[in-house]
Enzyme design. Structure first.
Site, PDB file in Angstrom:
ATOM      1  CE  LYS A  46       5.403   8.789  -2.460  1.00  0.00           C
ATOM      2  NZ  LYS A  46       5.335   8.361  -1.039  1.00  0.00           N
TER       3      LYS A  46
ATOM      4  NE  ARG B  66      11.031  10.115   0.703  1.00  0.00           N
ATOM      5  CZ  ARG B  66      10.755   8.863   0.439  1.00  0.00           C
ATOM      6  NH1 ARG B  66      10.667   8.449  -0.787  1.00  0.00           N
ATOM      7  NH2 ARG B  66      10.582   7.992   1.407  1.00  0.00           N
TER       8      ARG B  66
ATOM      9  NE  ARG C 117       3.260   1.466   4.547  1.00  0.00           N
ATOM     10  CZ  ARG C 117       3.844   2.475   3.907  1.00  0.00           C
ATOM     11  NH1 ARG C 117       3.288   2.971   2.816  1.00  0.00           N
ATOM     12  NH2 ARG C 117       4.951   2.993   4.370  1.00  0.00           N
TER      13      ARG C 117
ATOM     14  NE  ARG D 181       8.145   0.500   4.823  1.00  0.00           N
ATOM     15  CZ  ARG D 181       7.986   1.500   3.936  1.00  0.00           C
ATOM     16  NH1 ARG D 181       7.201   1.319   2.880  1.00  0.00           N
ATOM     17  NH2 ARG D 181       8.577   2.643   4.127  1.00  0.00           N
TER      18      ARG D 181
ATOM     19  NE  ARG E  26       8.667   6.476   6.786  1.00  0.00           N
ATOM     20  CZ  ARG E  26       7.739   5.599   6.445  1.00  0.00           C
ATOM     21  NH1 ARG E  26       7.075   4.936   7.367  1.00  0.00           N
ATOM     22  NH2 ARG E  26       7.468   5.393   5.179  1.00  0.00           N
TER      23      ARG E  26
HETATM   24  P1  AMP Z   1       9.536   4.723   1.146  1.00  0.00           P
HETATM   25  O1  AMP Z   1       9.246   3.279   0.946  1.00  0.00           O
HETATM   26  O2  AMP Z   1       9.458   5.522  -0.135  1.00  0.00           O
HETATM   27  O3  AMP Z   1       8.724   5.349   2.268  1.00  0.00           O
HETATM   28  O4  AMP Z   1      11.073   4.818   1.601  1.00  0.00           O
HETATM   29  C1  AMP Z   1      11.513   4.229   2.799  1.00  0.00           C
HETATM   30  C2  AMP Z   1      12.807   4.881   3.274  1.00  0.00           C
HETATM   31  O5  AMP Z   1      13.819   4.733   2.267  1.00  0.00           O
HETATM   32  C3  AMP Z   1      12.704   6.387   3.505  1.00  0.00           C
HETATM   33  O6  AMP Z   1      12.214   6.698   4.787  1.00  0.00           O
HETATM   34  C4  AMP Z   1      14.162   6.803   3.318  1.00  0.00           C
HETATM   35  O7  AMP Z   1      14.945   6.473   4.446  1.00  0.00           O
HETATM   36  C5  AMP Z   1      14.621   5.909   2.178  1.00  0.00           C
HETATM   37  N1  AMP Z   1      14.370   6.541   0.850  1.00  0.00           N
HETATM   38  C6  AMP Z   1      13.524   6.119  -0.126  1.00  0.00           C
HETATM   39  N2  AMP Z   1      13.575   6.931  -1.200  1.00  0.00           N
HETATM   40  C7  AMP Z   1      14.468   7.904  -0.887  1.00  0.00           C
HETATM   41  C8  AMP Z   1      14.941   9.063  -1.561  1.00  0.00           C
HETATM   42  N3  AMP Z   1      14.495   9.394  -2.787  1.00  0.00           N
HETATM   43  N4  AMP Z   1      15.853   9.834  -0.918  1.00  0.00           N
HETATM   44  C9  AMP Z   1      16.321   9.517   0.304  1.00  0.00           C
HETATM   45  N5  AMP Z   1      15.902   8.459   1.001  1.00  0.00           N
HETATM   46  C10 AMP Z   1      14.983   7.652   0.423  1.00  0.00           C
END
Ligand code: AMP
Length: 217
Positions: free
Chosen positions: A16, A91, A130, A163, A174
């Site tokens: 996404k 989320r 990734r 990452r 996750r």
């Molecule tokens: P992402 O890049 O969207 O996979 O986000 C990486 C990490 O950031 C996630 O595993 C969460 O720890 C935190 N994170 C990102 N967006 C949110 C959200 N909307 N609510 C809570 N944690 C978030």
């Protein structure tokens, strides 16, 4: 023209972020990724970054109040007046309700929620290959979207990183967190008649075409 306010939902690794960058550029709207904002705060060592880091490194979610405050501040900036694309937020149902309250105050509504889906084995393969640019946030994949020169960002020349939360132990965690907390959002937005599901198993171009079809008037 009507402002386009989009939410991108879907498990980690579904692609996404890649589609969000494309679509935001196409429609000239800001790409608001809470993951990117949080990683920038962590890298800067800010108070917010310090609070968020422990949750992120373990593959858990950062508490709703922190994330909701970040998004409310971001949406208040002038570039969001003509629309925006929310990637990785909301989320949880709590975040969705908080977003609805913010939008009601601004007399805005969400145009569409795109739900990107793919089977777990595809997600795990994508996450483990990734690579990301820590500086400009461009995303790559060692097999399907390699940079021109291995390990180097095409856009800004920085050294690419894997990452921490894409390492194998954290990936499973996750996906589990996603299933528990985010799938109820899919039901919520389906009930609101805002949801379009996008099969994201195919190539970046195929999925991109499905996104454009879902948004066609
Ligand atoms: P992402 O890049 O969207 O996979 O986000 C990486 C990490 O950031 C996630 O595993 C969460 O720890 C935190 N994170 C990102 N967006 C949110 C959200 N909307 N609510 C809570 N944690 C978030």
């Amino acid at each position: 023209m009507m402002a386009l306010r989009l939410i991108f939902l879907g498990p980690p690794g579904v692609g996404k972020g890649t589609q969000a960058v494309r679509l935001a550029a196409l429609h000239r709207i800001p790409h608001v990724s809470t993951g990117d904002i949080l990683r920038t705060e962590v890298a800067a060592g800010s108070d917010l970054g310090k609070k968020a880091r422990q949750f992120m490194d373990q593959g858990g979610l950062v508490p709703d109040d922190l994330v909701v405050a970040i998004v409310a501040r971001r949406l208040a900036l002038p570039d969001c007046e003509a629309g925006y694309l929310l990637d990785g937020f909301p989320r949880t149902l709590g975040q969705a309700k908080a977003l609805e309250a913010t939008l009601a105050q601004r007399k805005e509504n969400i145009s569409r929620v795109l739900y990107f889906s793919a089977p777990d084995d595809v997600l795990i393969r994508r996450l483990s290959g990734r690579r990301a640019c820590p500086k400009c946030h461009a995303n790559y994949h060692v097999e399907t979207l390699p940079p021109k020169q291995a390990g180097t960002c095409d856009r800004c020349g920085s050294a690419l990183i894997q990452r921490k939360d894409d390492l194998p132990g954290t990936v499973r965690q996750r996906l589990d967190v996603y299933k528990k907390q985010t799938e109820e959002l899919v039901r919520h937005y389906a009930a609101e008649k805002l949801l379009s599901e996008i099969d994201s198993t195919g190539t970046v171009d195929l999925v991109g075409a499905a996104v454009e079809r879902a948004l066609a008037p």
